[in-house]
Write a protein that holds these residues in place. Structure first.
Motif, PDB file in Angstrom:
ATOM      1  N   GLU A   7       5.383  22.900  -2.571  1.00  0.00           N
ATOM      2  CA  GLU A   7       6.783  22.919  -1.776  1.00  0.00           C
ATOM      3  C   GLU A   7       7.692  21.658  -2.148  1.00  0.00           C
ATOM      4  O   GLU A   7       8.716  21.497  -1.446  1.00  0.00           O
ATOM      5  N   ARG A   8       7.013  20.845  -2.958  1.00  0.00           N
ATOM      6  CA  ARG A   8       7.734  19.624  -3.364  1.00  0.00           C
ATOM      7  C   ARG A   8       8.785  20.072  -4.583  1.00  0.00           C
ATOM      8  O   ARG A   8       9.528  19.329  -4.938  1.00  0.00           O
ATOM      9  N   LEU A   9       8.536  21.256  -5.110  1.00  0.00           N
ATOM     10  CA  LEU A   9       9.359  21.901  -6.032  1.00  0.00           C
ATOM     11  C   LEU A   9      10.282  23.070  -5.803  1.00  0.00           C
ATOM     12  O   LEU A   9       9.855  23.806  -5.118  1.00  0.00           O
ATOM     13  N   THR A  10      11.559  22.776  -6.201  1.00  0.00           N
ATOM     14  CA  THR A  10      12.830  23.915  -6.154  1.00  0.00           C
ATOM     15  C   THR A  10      13.227  24.332  -7.383  1.00  0.00           C
ATOM     16  O   THR A  10      13.411  23.449  -8.225  1.00  0.00           O
ATOM     17  N   ARG A  11      13.109  25.628  -7.515  1.00  0.00           N
ATOM     18  CA  ARG A  11      13.382  26.306  -8.592  1.00  0.00           C
ATOM     19  C   ARG A  11      14.748  26.942  -8.605  1.00  0.00           C
ATOM     20  O   ARG A  11      14.776  27.969  -7.678  1.00  0.00           O
ATOM     21  N   THR A  12      15.846  26.713  -9.270  1.00  0.00           N
ATOM     22  CA  THR A  12      17.227  27.337  -9.340  1.00  0.00           C
ATOM     23  C   THR A  12      17.650  28.067 -10.520  1.00  0.00           C
ATOM     24  O   THR A  12      17.424  27.330 -11.650  1.00  0.00           O
ATOM     25  N   GLU A  13      17.897  29.153 -10.561  1.00  0.00           N
ATOM     26  CA  GLU A  13      18.476  29.883 -11.865  1.00  0.00           C
ATOM     27  C   GLU A  13      19.968  30.219 -12.002  1.00  0.00           C
ATOM     28  O   GLU A  13      20.503  30.492 -10.753  1.00  0.00           O
ATOM     29  N   LEU A  14      20.606  29.706 -12.943  1.00  0.00           N
ATOM     30  CA  LEU A  14      22.093  29.684 -12.872  1.00  0.00           C
ATOM     31  C   LEU A  14      22.581  30.401 -13.875  1.00  0.00           C
ATOM     32  O   LEU A  14      21.892  30.318 -14.909  1.00  0.00           O
ATOM     33  N   ALA A  15      23.850  30.961 -13.860  1.00  0.00           N
ATOM     34  CA  ALA A  15      24.373  31.600 -14.863  1.00  0.00           C
ATOM     35  C   ALA A  15      25.261  30.818 -15.553  1.00  0.00           C
ATOM     36  O   ALA A  15      26.273  30.375 -14.904  1.00  0.00           O
ATOM     37  N   GLU A  16      25.182  30.099 -17.049  1.00  0.00           N
ATOM     38  CA  GLU A  16      26.012  29.368 -17.547  1.00  0.00           C
ATOM     39  C   GLU A  16      26.868  29.949 -18.800  1.00  0.00           C
ATOM     40  O   GLU A  16      25.997  30.346 -19.493  1.00  0.00           O
ATOM     41  N   VAL A  17      27.931  29.583 -18.554  1.00  0.00           N
ATOM     42  CA  VAL A  17      28.641  30.082 -19.913  1.00  0.00           C
ATOM     43  C   VAL A  17      29.238  28.952 -20.792  1.00  0.00           C
ATOM     44  O   VAL A  17      29.535  27.822 -20.521  1.00  0.00           O
TER      45      VAL A  17
ATOM     46  N   TYR B 117      15.313  22.201 -12.036  1.00  0.00           N
ATOM     47  CA  TYR B 117      14.370  22.183 -11.172  1.00  0.00           C
ATOM     48  C   TYR B 117      14.724  20.821 -10.241  1.00  0.00           C
ATOM     49  O   TYR B 117      15.369  19.787 -10.595  1.00  0.00           O
ATOM     50  N   ARG B 118      14.287  20.801  -9.104  1.00  0.00           N
ATOM     51  CA  ARG B 118      14.253  19.643  -8.178  1.00  0.00           C
ATOM     52  C   ARG B 118      12.757  19.239  -7.775  1.00  0.00           C
ATOM     53  O   ARG B 118      12.115  20.266  -7.084  1.00  0.00           O
ATOM     54  N   LEU B 119      12.426  17.997  -8.117  1.00  0.00           N
ATOM     55  CA  LEU B 119      10.996  17.768  -7.545  1.00  0.00           C
ATOM     56  C   LEU B 119      10.872  16.522  -6.985  1.00  0.00           C
ATOM     57  O   LEU B 119      11.420  15.500  -7.293  1.00  0.00           O
ATOM     58  N   GLU B 120      10.545  16.681  -5.559  1.00  0.00           N
ATOM     59  CA  GLU B 120      10.572  15.654  -4.741  1.00  0.00           C
ATOM     60  C   GLU B 120       9.110  14.942  -4.413  1.00  0.00           C
ATOM     61  O   GLU B 120       8.199  15.633  -4.786  1.00  0.00           O
ATOM     62  N   ASN B 121       9.337  13.724  -3.863  1.00  0.00           N
ATOM     63  CA  ASN B 121       8.140  13.018  -3.424  1.00  0.00           C
ATOM     64  C   ASN B 121       6.952  12.872  -4.537  1.00  0.00           C
ATOM     65  O   ASN B 121       6.046  13.037  -4.242  1.00  0.00           O
TER      66      ASN B 121
ATOM     67  N   MET C 166       0.577  -1.220  -0.230  1.00  0.00           N
ATOM     68  CA  MET C 166       0.133  -0.107   0.136  1.00  0.00           C
ATOM     69  C   MET C 166       0.866   1.461  -0.075  1.00  0.00           C
ATOM     70  O   MET C 166       0.470   2.407  -0.253  1.00  0.00           O
ATOM     71  N   THR C 167       2.209   1.258   0.452  1.00  0.00           N
ATOM     72  CA  THR C 167       2.988   2.312   0.571  1.00  0.00           C
ATOM     73  C   THR C 167       3.393   2.727  -0.965  1.00  0.00           C
ATOM     74  O   THR C 167       4.058   2.114  -1.729  1.00  0.00           O
ATOM     75  N   PRO C 168       3.214   3.819  -1.353  1.00  0.00           N
ATOM     76  CA  PRO C 168       3.532   4.158  -2.707  1.00  0.00           C
ATOM     77  C   PRO C 168       5.060   4.554  -2.810  1.00  0.00           C
ATOM     78  O   PRO C 168       5.770   4.691  -1.982  1.00  0.00           O
ATOM     79  N   VAL C 169       5.417   4.175  -3.977  1.00  0.00           N
ATOM     80  CA  VAL C 169       6.959   4.205  -4.456  1.00  0.00           C
ATOM     81  C   VAL C 169       7.233   5.812  -4.960  1.00  0.00           C
ATOM     82  O   VAL C 169       6.569   6.152  -5.693  1.00  0.00           O
ATOM     83  N   LEU C 170       8.192   6.657  -4.045  1.00  0.00           N
ATOM     84  CA  LEU C 170       7.987   7.986  -4.347  1.00  0.00           C
ATOM     85  C   LEU C 170       9.441   8.085  -5.115  1.00  0.00           C
ATOM     86  O   LEU C 170      10.415   7.452  -4.822  1.00  0.00           O
ATOM     87  N   ALA C 171       9.581   9.205  -5.905  1.00  0.00           N
ATOM     88  CA  ALA C 171      10.592   9.485  -6.489  1.00  0.00           C
ATOM     89  C   ALA C 171      11.131  10.887  -6.599  1.00  0.00           C
ATOM     90  O   ALA C 171      10.443  11.797  -6.062  1.00  0.00           O
ATOM     91  N   CYS C 172      12.326  10.860  -6.840  1.00  0.00           N
ATOM     92  CA  CYS C 172      12.893  12.411  -6.702  1.00  0.00           C
ATOM     93  C   CYS C 172      13.641  12.774  -7.823  1.00  0.00           C
ATOM     94  O   CYS C 172      14.559  12.090  -8.196  1.00  0.00           O
ATOM     95  N   LEU C 173      13.354  13.817  -8.863  1.00  0.00           N
ATOM     96  CA  LEU C 173      14.186  13.908  -9.877  1.00  0.00           C
ATOM     97  C   LEU C 173      14.771  15.212 -10.063  1.00  0.00           C
ATOM     98  O   LEU C 173      14.313  16.411  -9.340  1.00  0.00           O
ATOM     99  N   GLU C 174      15.784  15.318 -10.762  1.00  0.00           N
ATOM    100  CA  GLU C 174      16.391  16.817 -11.053  1.00  0.00           C
ATOM    101  C   GLU C 174      16.451  16.981 -12.437  1.00  0.00           C
ATOM    102  O   GLU C 174      17.053  16.325 -13.190  1.00  0.00           O
ATOM    103  N   LEU C 175      15.712  18.171 -13.015  1.00  0.00           N
ATOM    104  CA  LEU C 175      15.760  18.454 -14.302  1.00  0.00           C
ATOM    105  C   LEU C 175      16.638  19.732 -14.387  1.00  0.00           C
ATOM    106  O   LEU C 175      16.468  20.601 -13.789  1.00  0.00           O
ATOM    107  N   SER C 176      17.629  19.594 -15.524  1.00  0.00           N
ATOM    108  CA  SER C 176      18.526  20.845 -15.657  1.00  0.00           C
ATOM    109  C   SER C 176      18.541  21.057 -17.121  1.00  0.00           C
ATOM    110  O   SER C 176      18.186  20.627 -17.932  1.00  0.00           O
TER     111      SER C 176
END
Length: 223
Positions: free
Chosen positions: A96-106, A190-194, A65-75
Motif C-alpha cells: 500500500e506504500r506504492l501508488t501507480r498512475t497511468e497518464l496519456a502524454e502528448v 509512481y509514488r512511493l511512500e515511507n 532509533m526513529t528511522p528517517v523515511l522518504a517519499c519519492l515520485e518517479l515519472s
C-alpha cells in the motif's frame, strides 16, 4: 559523695530548665534550620537536573532509533519500462506504500532511425539495438514514409530528445535522427511512500537503469 551527686543533680535540672525556656533550643534551631533548608534546596536542584538530563537522553535515543523515511515520485515510465520496473521492485514489498498512475502524454519530438525498407531489415536492426542495451523502441508499421523505421523515443521537449539522441550516438547508433512527430503515449508515474534509507538506496540503483525517467521528493507527502 552526697555533695557530688547534689551538684550533678543541680546541673542537670539547670540544663533541662534552659531547654524548656528555649535558651538552647533557639540557638540549635537557628543553626540547624538554614542548613536543612540549604540541603533541601540543593536536593531539589539536583533532582531537577537529573530529570532534565534523563529527558534529553530519552529524546536523543528516540530520535536516533526513529528511522528517517522518504517519499519519492518517479515519472516518465513507458508501459514496457513500467512492467520491468514492477518486476525489479517486487522484493521491496511496498504494497500500500506504492501508488501507480497511468497518464496519456502528448509528445512531439521523436528520436528515430529512418525506414529500413522491409520488415526483415527492421527486425534485424532491432536485434542489433537490443545488443547495445537499448530496450525502449518499436518498429514503425503504419502507412507513412517512416514505415519499417524504428522509433527510439518520443519526448515532450526538444532538450530531452536531444539528450537521448546524444546518448544513443555514444552507444553506437550514429544513424539516429531527430524530427517533429506528434504522438500520444501512455506514461506511468509512481509514488512511493515511507521508504527507509535502505529502500531508497535500492530504488536509486533500480531507477538508474531507466534513463528517461525523472525522480523527485513528494510535493505533498502524506507521512
Amino acid at each position: 559523695m552526697l555533695r557530688f551527686f547534689f551538684w550533678i543533680f543541680l546541673i542537670l535540672n539547670a540544663l533541662l530548665l534552659a531547654l524548656n525556656f528555649g535558651f538552647l533550643g533557639n540557638w540549635s534551631s537557628d543553626v540547624r534550620e538554614p542548613l536543612r533548608m540549604k540541603y533541601e534546596k540543593n536536593a531539589d536542584k539536583i533532582k531537577l537536573m537529573n530529570a532534565n538530563a534523563a529527558q534529553d537522553s530519552i529524546e536523543a535515543h528516540t530520535k536516533k532509533m526513529t528511522p528517517v523515511l522518504a517519499c519519492l515520485e518517479l515519472s516518465g515510465f513507458s508501459v514496457a519500462d513500467s512492467k520491468s520496473f514492477d518486476e525489479k521492485i517486487k522484493s521491496l514489498a511496498l504494497a500500500e506504500r506504492l501508488t501507480r498512475t497511468e497518464l496519456a502524454e502528448v509528445a512531439s519530438n521523436m528520436v528515430y532511425l529512418p525506414s529500413l525498407g522491409s520488415k526483415d531489415a527492421a527486425e534485424k536492426k532491432a536485434a542489433q539495438i537490443r545488443k547495445l542495451g537499448v530496450t525502449e523502441f518499436y518498429v514503425v508499421q503504419d502507412q507513412t514514409p517512416l514505415r519499417w523505421g524504428i522509433s527510439l523515443g518520443v519526448f515532450k521537449t526538444p532538450e530531452a530528445a536531444k539528450a537521448h539522441l546524444a546518448n544513443l550516438v555514444k552507444k553506437g547508433l550514429k544513424e539516429a535522427k531527430l524530427a517533429p512527430r506528434t504522438v500520444t503515449a501512455a506514461k506511468i508515474n509512481y509514488r512511493l511512500e515511507n521508504l527507509s534509507e535502505e529502500e531508497k538506496q535500492i530504488l536509486d540503483q533500480i531507477k538508474s537503469g531507466f534513463s528517461q525517467t525523472q525522480s523527485q521528493e513528494c510535493k505533498n507527502s502524506s507521512e
